[in-house]
Scaffold this motif. Structure first.
Motif, PDB file in Angstrom:
ATOM      1  N   ARG A  35      31.756  36.320  34.839  1.00 29.37           N
ATOM      2  CA  ARG A  35      32.735  36.798  33.846  1.00 29.37           C
ATOM      3  C   ARG A  35      34.125  36.193  34.017  1.00 29.37           C
ATOM      4  O   ARG A  35      35.042  36.500  33.269  1.00 29.37           O
ATOM      5  CB  ARG A  35      32.813  38.326  33.819  1.00 29.37           C
ATOM      6  N   PHE A  36      34.308  35.346  35.028  1.00 31.10           N
ATOM      7  CA  PHE A  36      35.583  34.640  35.144  1.00 31.10           C
ATOM      8  C   PHE A  36      35.420  33.222  34.600  1.00 31.10           C
ATOM      9  O   PHE A  36      34.354  32.623  34.744  1.00 31.10           O
ATOM     10  CB  PHE A  36      36.052  34.589  36.606  1.00 31.10           C
ATOM     11  N   PRO A  37      36.480  32.678  34.005  1.00 31.30           N
ATOM     12  CA  PRO A  37      36.374  31.334  33.427  1.00 31.30           C
ATOM     13  C   PRO A  37      36.281  30.246  34.505  1.00 31.30           C
ATOM     14  O   PRO A  37      36.622  30.473  35.666  1.00 31.30           O
ATOM     15  CB  PRO A  37      37.675  31.189  32.624  1.00 31.30           C
ATOM     16  N   ALA A  38      35.839  29.069  34.096  1.00 36.84           N
ATOM     17  CA  ALA A  38      35.686  27.937  35.011  1.00 36.84           C
ATOM     18  C   ALA A  38      36.989  27.606  35.730  1.00 36.84           C
ATOM     19  O   ALA A  38      36.965  27.129  36.865  1.00 36.84           O
ATOM     20  CB  ALA A  38      35.167  26.723  34.243  1.00 36.84           C
ATOM     21  N   THR A  39      38.135  27.881  35.088  1.00 30.81           N
ATOM     22  CA  THR A  39      39.426  27.567  35.730  1.00 30.81           C
ATOM     23  C   THR A  39      39.575  28.304  37.071  1.00 30.81           C
ATOM     24  O   THR A  39      40.158  27.771  38.010  1.00 30.81           O
ATOM     25  CB  THR A  39      40.599  27.971  34.814  1.00 30.81           C
ATOM     26  N   LYS A  40      39.028  29.529  37.143  1.00 35.45           N
ATOM     27  CA  LYS A  40      39.108  30.295  38.397  1.00 35.45           C
ATOM     28  C   LYS A  40      38.230  29.662  39.471  1.00 35.45           C
ATOM     29  O   LYS A  40      38.575  29.656  40.662  1.00 35.45           O
ATOM     30  CB  LYS A  40      38.660  31.745  38.163  1.00 35.45           C
ATOM     31  N   GLU A  59      26.345  32.001  31.060  1.00 38.41           N
ATOM     32  CA  GLU A  59      27.588  31.582  31.713  1.00 38.41           C
ATOM     33  C   GLU A  59      27.371  30.349  32.593  1.00 38.41           C
ATOM     34  O   GLU A  59      28.224  29.458  32.647  1.00 38.41           O
ATOM     35  CB  GLU A  59      28.157  32.712  32.574  1.00 38.41           C
ATOM     36  N   VAL A  60      26.232  30.317  33.272  1.00 42.05           N
ATOM     37  CA  VAL A  60      25.934  29.146  34.115  1.00 42.05           C
ATOM     38  C   VAL A  60      25.886  27.899  33.233  1.00 42.05           C
ATOM     39  O   VAL A  60      26.453  26.859  33.555  1.00 42.05           O
ATOM     40  CB  VAL A  60      24.578  29.313  34.842  1.00 42.05           C
ATOM     41  N   ALA A 229      36.371  42.815  31.170  1.00 40.98           N
ATOM     42  CA  ALA A 229      35.262  43.526  30.527  1.00 40.98           C
ATOM     43  C   ALA A 229      34.430  42.533  29.727  1.00 40.98           C
ATOM     44  O   ALA A 229      34.913  41.483  29.319  1.00 40.98           O
ATOM     45  CB  ALA A 229      35.809  44.597  29.617  1.00 40.98           C
ATOM     46  N   LEU A 230      33.155  42.883  29.525  1.00 43.09           N
ATOM     47  CA  LEU A 230      32.264  41.984  28.762  1.00 43.09           C
ATOM     48  C   LEU A 230      32.689  41.922  27.300  1.00 43.09           C
ATOM     49  O   LEU A 230      33.123  42.922  26.742  1.00 43.09           O
ATOM     50  CB  LEU A 230      30.827  42.494  28.851  1.00 43.09           C
TER      51      LEU A 230
END
Ligand SMILES: *Cc1c(COP(=O)(O)O)cnc(C)c1O
Length: 230
Positions: A35-40, A59-60, A229-230
């Motif tokens: 649930r966190f973006p790739a930037t994280k 998400e993967v 949250a989703l």
């Protein structure tokens, strides 16, 4: 923040390992980035962390192409058999194999792309009706079946014990997992592995999991903060 959190947790992992007479290098940290973006994830990579956990295949699929190759992804969510193809292609380990049908589907896709994939068998150690995983007494039979599948490598066991607000209350389940693994080792099920994996422990109880033998801990909130949250 992410960098400091990772450093702090790696320090805690070493402390817990030493406290229980274990080598800190025998324990790997999976940073759960669901649930966190790739930037994280990229921020964590800048802090020299390269192992991540994801729960949702979609998400993967979206994030993986944005992340440089040395990073590795463990799939730690419930995996539907019809998503086996994407999982086989885009993950480095599936920690949540709990049925032959799923493993067989993974194996078929892996054969096609000539890839070998590491897996863990998920055990429902607390017999929690709301959780995936195979009952402990059926684990041996499942592993014996999975051993026929040539493109998957069975590396050990994984569990998500019932939620406890007091982390000390999870110790019982972690210990049960270690005993189950030891029993399977004694029966000769992991002969080709020096130290079979035991994936257990999350943000609130990973230190206790390490004291009870975890080789992989999966930590999300304590690294990335509260999930959107989703
Ligand atoms: C979300 C999740 C984690 C991480 O949980 P935190 O409490 O945020 O550390 C670990 N394992 C699994 C299987 C998860 O789904």
């Amino acid at each position: 923040m992410i960098k400091e959190n990772i450093q702090r947790i790696k320090g805690e992992i070493s402390n817990s390992a030493r406290k229980s007479g274990r080598n800190p290098e025998d324990i790997r940290l999976v940073a759960v980035s669901k649930r966190f973006p790739a930037t994280k994830i990229l921020e964590a990579i800048q802090a020299k962390h390269l192992l991540f956990g994801e729960n949702y295949i979609q998400e993967v699929k979206e994030k993986r192409p944005l992340i440089p190759a040395p990073a590795r992804f463990h799939f730690i969510g419930h995996l539907q058999t019809n998503k086996a193809k994407i999982a086989a292609e885009s993950c480095d380990m599936i920690e949540t194999v709990d049925r032959f049908k799923l493993a067989n589907a993974l194996n078929k896709h892996l054969q096609k792309i000539d890839k070998k994939l590491e897996i863990l068998v998920q055990v429902n150690i607390g017999r929690d009706p709301g959780k995936s995983g195979i009952p402990p007494e059926n684990t041996e039979d499942l592993i014996l079946q999975l051993q026929q599948l040539k493109n998957i490598e069975i590396c050990g066991l994984m569990t998500i014990p019932p939620f406890e607000s007091d982390p000390e209350a999870s110790r019982y389940h972690f210990r049960k997992m270690r005993e189950l693994l030891e029993e399977l080792i004694a029966k000769g099920l992991f002969q080709e592995r020096k130290q079979p994996e035991l994936s257990m422990g999350m943000s609130n109880d990973y230190q206790i999991a390490i004291e009870e033998g975890a080789t992989i801990v999966r930590v999300g909130t304590a690294i990335f903060g509260n999930r959107p949250a989703l």
